[in-house]
Design an enzyme around this catalytic site. Structure first.
Site, PDB file in Angstrom:
ATOM      1  N   GLN A 221       0.834  -1.207   0.000  1.00 10.43           N
ATOM      2  CA  GLN A 221       0.000   0.000   0.000  1.00 10.43           C
ATOM      3  C   GLN A 221       0.869   1.258   0.000  1.00 10.43           C
ATOM      4  O   GLN A 221       0.602   2.204  -0.738  1.00 10.43           O
ATOM      5  CB  GLN A 221      -0.908   0.009   1.234  1.00 10.43           C
ATOM      6  CG  GLN A 221      -2.078  -0.942   1.167  1.00 10.43           C
ATOM      7  CD  GLN A 221      -2.850  -0.939   2.477  1.00 10.43           C
ATOM      8  OE1 GLN A 221      -2.375  -1.445   3.499  1.00 10.43           O
ATOM      9  NE2 GLN A 221      -4.025  -0.341   2.456  1.00 10.43           N
ATOM     10  N   GLU A 222       1.895   1.258   0.822  1.00 12.32           N
ATOM     11  CA  GLU A 222       2.776   2.421   0.903  1.00 12.32           C
ATOM     12  C   GLU A 222       3.433   2.689  -0.450  1.00 12.32           C
ATOM     13  O   GLU A 222       3.560   3.839  -0.880  1.00 12.32           O
ATOM     14  CB  GLU A 222       3.846   2.179   1.968  1.00 12.32           C
ATOM     15  CG  GLU A 222       4.697   3.391   2.280  1.00 12.32           C
ATOM     16  CD  GLU A 222       5.682   3.135   3.405  1.00 12.32           C
ATOM     17  OE1 GLU A 222       6.614   3.950   3.567  1.00 12.32           O
ATOM     18  OE2 GLU A 222       5.534   2.115   4.121  1.00 12.32           O
ATOM     19  N   GLY A 223       3.837   1.607  -1.148  1.00 15.05           N
ATOM     20  CA  GLY A 223       4.448   1.763  -2.463  1.00 15.05           C
ATOM     21  C   GLY A 223       3.476   2.306  -3.494  1.00 15.05           C
ATOM     22  O   GLY A 223       3.839   3.159  -4.322  1.00 15.05           O
TER      23      GLY A 223
END
Length: 618
Positions: A221-223
């Site tokens: 998700q962060e990516g």
């Protein structure tokens, strides 16, 4: 008898005169007055229409005429006008491993075009500084005291609340997203911290906040959020294309017919930190897999999502590959490399009775350090003395086993699945170590050229450490690099090169990589992508309201303009018609007067005598 001549007002063919006693019968204004009144009415009508529509008469009926409300664009660097009632706000708290930051974002109402995203920007204070606040340590430090989580986050939210108009709090979404530090905690400790936030925050703050607005997000998700944020700033989601702009043909994910569309080419992201390395890029074509096992792995690495507000539209549907490699950051790689040197050298010394590296007089030679740089590696129990030989090519060679490459197709670091990249039609941005390795010492940040970079790195590694240290002491690298950077620049240059070309398989002649610290002069955080993704359905509200207003407004304005235009034309024609009728009446009166005033009935006309006194009573 006095006469009134109209020769000054009409052509010669219309010349006639009228006895002065006839004029009182007309009870009408003079022709000049009537003409003046008509022209005045016309000009007043034109002015009225200009004030109502904002357009000059020549553009009243042009196709450019529209009645949509103009929404001012929020610029990146201007201070935010918090008094503007059309501005909306949003908060994202990034709870990282070393600390937490709150980011305040703002955007005007959506423009009503379902093909466009919200125009989100960082809020800026009176001094044009981004509204950001950071606290330390990380929230994961509260693992044993989760009841203090809301107290920990309180200063951040109070800071944000002071910058957002109070009447906007109730409609300002708040997201608290935790990353690496919280991921390593047991799930029970994670949930205890999150539950305290869910319970206490609504008590103290009136932000738009629900249970789903606080969570521990995955590395994937962060990516994805980082990829969204960078491409948004680069304008890659604006599908209005310019001539010559790079495009790509996309097989839209989730479509049974595998719908194809052509849109702007997005940019891939490379990020190498101290501990991990990450790659993210759009996969425009349908992916084929070498085996069922590879397909199962790929499901965890491919993210398919609709960034647009309408789930039925496909122009903002994306398929993005994201992979994070723990232990492949610059510092972690150096640590693994040193541990390997210590282990292999210690074993070899025992086997062959050698004492390599045990003293400074018999150092272990290290090709990944600048020439003649002396260093010590290992622990206190197993410490080795090393001496740099500054051989960039040899350093690259000894680092290749640490990539854990396999011979399988479509794989990268540690044999992890990686879809094929169309290197001939792609663009990547490299951040963190990709930028530091090229810019801090070598001063080659920006457009990446592999051969020039390798040559510069080779030259740096071969330079005597004494010379490099003198340059550092004289301030040559003061604004860019510290002493630690100088010591390990050779290693990190080689590591970055191998990760890029051997790990991710970028060809040496690849021309579309830009290394950068800022995008358009500002640091882009993954939090921007997070709020873009999580507020993606908000434009529906504005579009629906705009549609309702638009029908009303369009009908009202159209009716007003059209009817005012007709009214003006009618007035104009009435004035013209009145003038014509007035002239015709004057001519009829002239003919009748001429008959009554013939020579047989008016003897003084024959004599050409004027009569100054006409009877009042006729």
């Amino acid at each position: 008898m006095g006469r009134i001549s109209f020769s000054c007002l009409f052509p010669a063919s219309w010349h006639f005169s009228l006895p002065s006693q006839i004029l009182p019968r007309l009870l009408l204004p003079s022709f000049r007055q009537l003409l003046f009144i008509g022209l005045l009415l016309f000009l007043l009508g034109a002015l009225y229409l200009f004030l109502v529509t904002g357009k000059l008469p020549g553009s009243w009926i042009t196709k450019e005429n529209n009645f949509h409300r103009h929404i001012a664009r929020v610029t990146d660097m201007d201070r935010t006008d918090a008094s503007n009632p059309d501005l909306n706000y949003g908060l994202v708290v990034d709870c990282g491993s070393s600390g937490s930051r709150v980011y305040v974002y703002c955007w005007p109402s959506h423009n009503g075009n379902p093909h466009e995203l919200l125009d989100i920007r960082q809020m800026r204070d009176q001094n044009r500084k981004s509204v950001i606040m950071k606290i330390k340590p990380g929230i994961s430090k509260l693992a044993q005291t989760p009841e203090k989580a809301s107290d920990y986050i309180y200063p951040l939210l109070s800071f944000a609340a002071e910058h957002i108009p109070k009447n906007k709090h109730i409609e300002t979404p708040l997201y608290i997203l935790c990353t690496a530090g919280m991921r390593i905690l047991p799930e029970s400790q994670q949930e205890a911290i999150l539950e305290d936030l869910r319970t206490d925050i609504p008590v103290h703050f009136n932000f738009l906040f629900s249970d789903s607005h606080v969570e521990v997000i995955s590395g994937k998700q962060e990516g994805v959020y980082a990829w969204i944020g960078i491409n948004f700033v680069l304008g890659k989601f604006d599908h209005a294309r310019n001539d010559g702009e790079a495009v790509v043909e996309v097989n839209v994910p989730g479509s049974d017919q595998q719908e194809r569309l052509v849109r702007k080419r997005t940019a891939g992201v490379l990020d190498m930190g101290g501990v991990s390395t990450q790659i993210a890029f759009e996969v425009p074509k349908t992916v084929s897999f070498a085996s069922p096992e590879q397909e199962e792995v790929a499901k965890n690495l491919l993210a398919e999502f609709n960034l647009g507000c309408d789930a039925h539209r496909t122009d903002h549907v994306y398929r993005v590959y994201v992979s994070t490699f723990l232990g492949f950051g610059g510092n972690a790689a150096r640590q693994k490399y040193e541990q390997s040197l210590v282990k292999s050298t210690t074993t070899r010394n025992k086997l062959f009775g050698q004492r390599i590296g045990e003293t400074a007089d018999s150092p272990l030679l290290d090709p990944c350090l600048p020439t003649d740089l002396q260093d010590q590696i290992g622990t206190h129990e197993q410490k080795l003395h090393v001496l740099g030989t500054g051989d960039f090519d040899q350093c690259r060679h000894v680092l290749q086993p640490f990539l854990n490459r396999t011979n399988e197709t479509q794989t990268s670091l540690s044999g992890i699945f990686q879809p094929a990249i169309d290197y001939s039609n792609s663009q990547f941005y490299g951040f963190s170590e990709f930028y530091y390795c090229t810019e801090d010492v070598l001063r080659m940040g920006g457009d990446y050229n592999a051969s020039k970079y390798a040559q510069a790195a080779k030259s740096y590694c071969a330079t005597q450490w004494k010379t490099l240290r003198e340059c550092f002491d004289s301030g040559l690298y003061a604004s860019h690099a510290d002493l630690h950077r100088l010591q390990y620049q050779c290693f990190k240059s080689a590591w970055m090169y191998e990760v890029l070309h051997s790990g991710f398989s970028f060809p040496p002649d690849y021309k579309n990589l830009k290394t950068a610290f800022l995008v358009y002069d500002k640091e882009v955080q993954w939090t921007l992508g997070a709020i873009l993704f999580r507020t993606r359905f908000l434009p529906l509200r504005d579009i629906q309201q705009e549609s309702l207003k638009g029908v009303h407004s369009h009908w009202r304005h159209s009716f007003s303009v059209v009817n005012n235009l007709y009214l003006l034309l009618v007035c104009f024609f009435i004035v013209v018609l009145s003038i014509i009728l007035y002239v015709l009446r004057l001519r009829r009166i002239h003919r009748r007067s001429a008959q009554r005033c013939s020579p047989s009935s008016v003897p003084w006309l024959e004599d050409g005598l004027g009569s100054p006194t006409l009877p009042i009573n006729l």
